[in-house]
Design a protein around this motif. Structure first.
Motif, PDB file in Angstrom:
ATOM      1  N   PRO A   6       0.797  -1.234   0.000  1.00 31.35           N
ATOM      2  CA  PRO A   6       0.000   0.000   0.000  1.00 31.35           C
ATOM      3  C   PRO A   6       0.827   1.282   0.000  1.00 31.35           C
ATOM      4  O   PRO A   6       0.493   2.236  -0.705  1.00 31.35           O
ATOM      5  N   PHE A   7       1.895   1.307   0.798  1.00 31.27           N
ATOM      6  CA  PHE A   7       2.700   2.529   0.875  1.00 31.27           C
ATOM      7  C   PHE A   7       3.257   2.909  -0.481  1.00 31.27           C
ATOM      8  O   PHE A   7       3.137   4.041  -0.933  1.00 31.27           O
ATOM      9  N   TRP A   8       3.880   1.944  -1.169  1.00 26.74           N
ATOM     10  CA  TRP A   8       4.511   2.247  -2.442  1.00 26.74           C
ATOM     11  C   TRP A   8       3.500   2.441  -3.559  1.00 26.74           C
ATOM     12  O   TRP A   8       3.752   3.195  -4.505  1.00 26.74           O
ATOM     13  N   PHE A   9       2.361   1.771  -3.469  1.00 30.37           N
ATOM     14  CA  PHE A   9       1.331   2.017  -4.474  1.00 30.37           C
ATOM     15  C   PHE A   9       0.852   3.463  -4.397  1.00 30.37           C
ATOM     16  O   PHE A   9       0.669   4.117  -5.432  1.00 30.37           O
ATOM     17  N   TYR A  10       0.637   3.954  -3.178  1.00 33.15           N
ATOM     18  CA  TYR A  10       0.070   5.291  -3.022  1.00 33.15           C
ATOM     19  C   TYR A  10       1.110   6.387  -3.253  1.00 33.15           C
ATOM     20  O   TYR A  10       0.860   7.345  -3.984  1.00 33.15           O
ATOM     21  N   PHE A  11       2.280   6.270  -2.634  1.00 35.76           N
ATOM     22  CA  PHE A  11       3.262   7.345  -2.688  1.00 35.76           C
ATOM     23  C   PHE A  11       4.289   7.186  -3.802  1.00 35.76           C
ATOM     24  O   PHE A  11       4.959   8.147  -4.169  1.00 35.76           O
ATOM     25  N   GLY A  12       4.445   5.987  -4.321  1.00 34.61           N
ATOM     26  CA  GLY A  12       5.428   5.767  -5.371  1.00 34.61           C
ATOM     27  C   GLY A  12       4.984   6.343  -6.705  1.00 34.61           C
ATOM     28  O   GLY A  12       3.807   6.651  -6.918  1.00 34.61           O
ATOM     29  N   PRO A  13       5.917   6.479  -7.647  1.00 37.01           N
ATOM     30  CA  PRO A  13       5.584   7.136  -8.916  1.00 37.01           C
ATOM     31  C   PRO A  13       4.865   6.272  -9.932  1.00 37.01           C
ATOM     32  O   PRO A  13       4.192   6.812 -10.816  1.00 37.01           O
ATOM     33  N   SER A  14       4.960   4.941  -9.856  1.00 41.11           N
ATOM     34  CA  SER A  14       4.484   4.119 -10.973  1.00 41.11           C
ATOM     35  C   SER A  14       2.977   4.226 -11.194  1.00 41.11           C
ATOM     36  O   SER A  14       2.515   4.468 -12.317  1.00 41.11           O
ATOM     37  N   ALA A  15       2.180   4.067 -10.130  1.00 38.48           N
ATOM     38  CA  ALA A  15       0.733   4.186 -10.288  1.00 38.48           C
ATOM     39  C   ALA A  15       0.340   5.608 -10.677  1.00 38.48           C
ATOM     40  O   ALA A  15      -0.600   5.819 -11.456  1.00 38.48           O
ATOM     41  N   ARG A  16       1.059   6.578 -10.144  1.00 40.06           N
ATOM     42  CA  ARG A  16       0.766   7.984 -10.469  1.00 40.06           C
ATOM     43  C   ARG A  16       1.107   8.305 -11.915  1.00 40.06           C
ATOM     44  O   ARG A  16       0.417   9.080 -12.578  1.00 40.06           O
ATOM     45  N   PHE A  17       2.201   7.702 -12.418  1.00 42.96           N
ATOM     46  CA  PHE A  17       2.534   7.903 -13.820  1.00 42.96           C
ATOM     47  C   PHE A  17       1.410   7.385 -14.713  1.00 42.96           C
ATOM     48  O   PHE A  17       1.104   7.977 -15.757  1.00 42.96           O
ATOM     49  N   ALA A  18       0.788   6.283 -14.309  1.00 45.51           N
ATOM     50  CA  ALA A  18      -0.324   5.748 -15.095  1.00 45.51           C
ATOM     51  C   ALA A  18      -1.456   6.762 -15.181  1.00 45.51           C
ATOM     52  O   ALA A  18      -2.066   6.951 -16.248  1.00 45.51           O
ATOM     53  N   GLU A  19      -1.755   7.421 -14.076  1.00 44.90           N
ATOM     54  CA  GLU A  19      -2.828   8.419 -14.058  1.00 44.90           C
ATOM     55  C   GLU A  19      -2.490   9.616 -14.934  1.00 44.90           C
ATOM     56  O   GLU A  19      -3.328  10.102 -15.708  1.00 44.90           O
ATOM     57  N   ILE A  20      -1.260  10.115 -14.810  1.00 46.26           N
ATOM     58  CA  ILE A  20      -0.853  11.264 -15.618  1.00 46.26           C
ATOM     59  C   ILE A  20      -0.892  10.898 -17.101  1.00 46.26           C
ATOM     60  O   ILE A  20      -1.361  11.679 -17.939  1.00 46.26           O
ATOM     61  N   LEU A  21      -0.405   9.701 -17.424  1.00 40.89           N
ATOM     62  CA  LEU A  21      -0.390   9.265 -18.824  1.00 40.89           C
ATOM     63  C   LEU A  21      -1.792   9.101 -19.391  1.00 40.89           C
ATOM     64  O   LEU A  21      -2.003   9.266 -20.603  1.00 40.89           O
ATOM     65  N   ALA A  22      -2.763   8.762 -18.555  1.00 40.65           N
ATOM     66  CA  ALA A  22      -4.146   8.702 -19.036  1.00 40.65           C
ATOM     67  C   ALA A  22      -4.597  10.077 -19.515  1.00 40.65           C
ATOM     68  O   ALA A  22      -5.235  10.207 -20.575  1.00 40.65           O
ATOM     69  N   GLY A  23      -4.269  11.108 -18.752  1.00 42.94           N
ATOM     70  CA  GLY A  23      -4.580  12.471 -19.192  1.00 42.94           C
ATOM     71  C   GLY A  23      -3.812  12.844 -20.446  1.00 42.94           C
ATOM     72  O   GLY A  23      -4.345  13.518 -21.340  1.00 42.94           O
ATOM     73  N   CYS A  24      -2.550  12.408 -20.531  1.00 40.91           N
ATOM     74  CA  CYS A  24      -1.747  12.667 -21.730  1.00 40.91           C
ATOM     75  C   CYS A  24      -2.398  12.031 -22.960  1.00 40.91           C
ATOM     76  O   CYS A  24      -2.481  12.651 -24.036  1.00 40.91           O
ATOM     77  N   ALA A  25      -2.857  10.794 -22.814  1.00 34.79           N
ATOM     78  CA  ALA A  25      -3.462  10.086 -23.939  1.00 34.79           C
ATOM     79  C   ALA A  25      -4.725  10.795 -24.418  1.00 34.79           C
ATOM     80  O   ALA A  25      -4.943  10.951 -25.630  1.00 34.79           O
ATOM     81  N   LEU A  26      -5.561  11.246 -23.481  1.00 32.17           N
ATOM     82  CA  LEU A  26      -6.771  11.958 -23.888  1.00 32.17           C
ATOM     83  C   LEU A  26      -6.418  13.224 -24.649  1.00 32.17           C
ATOM     84  O   LEU A  26      -7.035  13.537 -25.679  1.00 32.17           O
ATOM     85  N   ALA A  27      -5.433  13.973 -24.163  1.00 35.68           N
ATOM     86  CA  ALA A  27      -5.022  15.190 -24.861  1.00 35.68           C
ATOM     87  C   ALA A  27      -4.603  14.876 -26.293  1.00 35.68           C
ATOM     88  O   ALA A  27      -4.988  15.575 -27.244  1.00 35.68           O
ATOM     89  N   LEU A  28      -3.828  13.826 -26.469  1.00 35.06           N
ATOM     90  CA  LEU A  28      -3.327  13.478 -27.793  1.00 35.06           C
ATOM     91  C   LEU A  28      -4.444  12.986 -28.711  1.00 35.06           C
ATOM     92  O   LEU A  28      -4.456  13.293 -29.909  1.00 35.06           O
ATOM     93  N   TYR A  29      -5.392  12.232 -28.171  1.00 36.71           N
ATOM     94  CA  TYR A  29      -6.518  11.796 -28.983  1.00 36.71           C
ATOM     95  C   TYR A  29      -7.345  12.997 -29.460  1.00 36.71           C
ATOM     96  O   TYR A  29      -7.793  13.037 -30.615  1.00 36.71           O
ATOM     97  N   LEU A  30      -7.543  13.966 -28.588  1.00 37.68           N
ATOM     98  CA  LEU A  30      -8.282  15.165 -29.004  1.00 37.68           C
ATOM     99  C   LEU A  30      -7.481  15.973 -30.014  1.00 37.68           C
ATOM    100  O   LEU A  30      -8.037  16.540 -30.960  1.00 37.68           O
ATOM    101  N   LEU A  31      -6.167  16.024 -29.833  1.00 37.82           N
ATOM    102  CA  LEU A  31      -5.317  16.748 -30.781  1.00 37.82           C
ATOM    103  C   LEU A  31      -5.291  16.077 -32.148  1.00 37.82           C
ATOM    104  O   LEU A  31      -5.054  16.727 -33.172  1.00 37.82           O
TER     105      LEU A  31
END
Length: 385
Positions: free
Chosen positions: A192-217
């Motif tokens: 739980p600690f590394w899932f919440y505070f670590g970068p890997s799961a968070r990178f997935a969330e940021i990349l989801a926003g990146c993908a939407l931006a690119l699809y709209l572009l």
């Protein structure tokens, strides 16, 4: 964007995110609700990826790849660090003058210097796998800023490099989705600690926003406006609110339900702002009160725990009075930080978040194949989460 509510709309979404964070940090000690407010950070991450990727892809420059990357990093430092430095200085003064605050001004300064390191603060705060908040108090919440820095030291280089090689926005969006899925799937086995505070799961969330931006572009300029049933963003917003209010405190539902729900709902709500018919959700999130909160959400996020922690152990003062005083201080410090340390560093820039790109003459991108053109109207740069 003036007259359309689209940028006001994104500010309203920020208000939802910061409201969720305030709920989990301020209210869970008094009521059996708001444990799901942790997804406010997830919303911020998705929105940040969407905005930054849109800005980067639509940028036009004759700089080298390294020059463009350095220009982006400099803009982020200028945008984010004045308020962050103000937080460290202001917190040091606050702890110096508040009696029985629990920490000396020297300790607060030392921890503040670690926070200003950003890219190292999250790891420097880890103590034998325990929560990093005690190690960084009163700045524990800035871990999310550190995670963003990790991402934005790498993603712009990749994004700008593939664009120079002639990749289309759609192809790059596919790459973003694949990397996001791998990051999230790989994170599910983490404690739980590394899932919440670590970068890997968070990178997935940021990349989801990146993908939407690119699809709209990737949509051509003459494409028909997006169509979305109004019930879809309404259901997404209701789902977010219900999760924030009713989710249990245990970590299990968060990684399996909370994260997918927050990411999916945020993507749907963002898309609703770009749809042909806005519906009630766009009207609601464009309300002046919500947009005002969203505009100051960065400063509010920075300051929302500091006075609360500084005043919690002051003797001979009723707790309700301390709570009211702390909230009042948060409000005053938020307004001061936004007015003095954010607004002066907001720079005019092209209306890159517009759903349409207006053809205009511009400096061509080096080795760029795409025919996408930057728009000509002006607005203010928006902050990351």
């Amino acid at each position: 964007m003036a007259g359309t509510g689209r940028f006001h709309y994104l500010d309203g979404l920020r208000a939802v995110a910061i409201g969720s964070v305030l709920g989990v940090h301020w209210l869970v000690w008094y009521v059996p609700f708001f444990h799901g407010g942790v997804i406010g950070v997830d919303i911020f991450f998705v929105l940040s990826g969407f905005i930054i990727t849109t800005v980067l892809w639509r940028s036009s420059s004759t700089r080298t790849l390294a020059g463009e990357w350095l220009h982006f990093v400099r803009r982020r430092v200028v945008r984010l660090y004045p308020a962050l430095v103000g937080l460290v200085v202001g917190a040091t003064v606050l702890y110096a003058v508040v009696p029985h605050s629990g920490l000396s001004a020297t300790e607060v300064t030392q921890r503040g210097l670690m926070v200003l390191g950003q890219a190292t603060s999250i790891w420097g705060a880890v103590q034998e796998g325990s929560l990093l908040v005690p190690a960084l108090e009163p700045f524990g919440h800035t871990w999310s800023l550190a995670v963003e820095w990790y991402f934005y030291l790498a993603w712009p280089l990749l994004l700008l490099a593939v664009r120079r090689r002639g990749w289309t926005a759609q192809r790059t969006a596919h790459l973003s989705v694949v990397i996001a899925a791998c990051c999230y799937a790989g994170s599910l086995v983490l404690p739980p600690f590394w899932f919440y505070f670590g970068p890997s799961a968070r990178f997935a969330e940021i990349l989801a926003g990146c993908a939407l931006a690119l699809y709209l572009l990737a949509r051509p300029n003459d494409a028909a406006p997006l169509r979305m049933p109004p019930v879809l963003p309404a259901a997404a917003l209701v789902a977010v609110v219900l999760y924030v209010l009713l989710a249990p405190a245990s970590h299990g539902p968060y990684r399996w339900i909370g994260v997918p729900l927050a990411v999916t709902a945020t993507l749907v709500i963002i898309c609703a702002g770009y749809a042909a018919s806005g519906g009630p959700v766009r009207t609601l999130l464009s309300h002046p009160l919500l947009t005002a909160i969203g505009r100051v959400s960065y400063s509010l996020y920075l300051w929302h725990t500091v006075p609360v922690l500084a005043l919690e152990d002051v003797p001979s003062v009723p707790k309700p009075l301390l709570g009211v005083l702390a909230v009042g201080m948060v409000a005053a410090l938020t307004v001061g930080s936004y007015s003095l340390l954010e607004r002066p560093f907001l720079r005019g820039r092209s209306d890159v978040l517009s759903p349409r790109r207006t053809p205009t003459s511009s400096v061509p991108r080096p080795r760029e194949v795409s025919t996408e053109k930057p728009p000509v109207s002006r607005t203010k740069e928006t902050p990351g989460p």
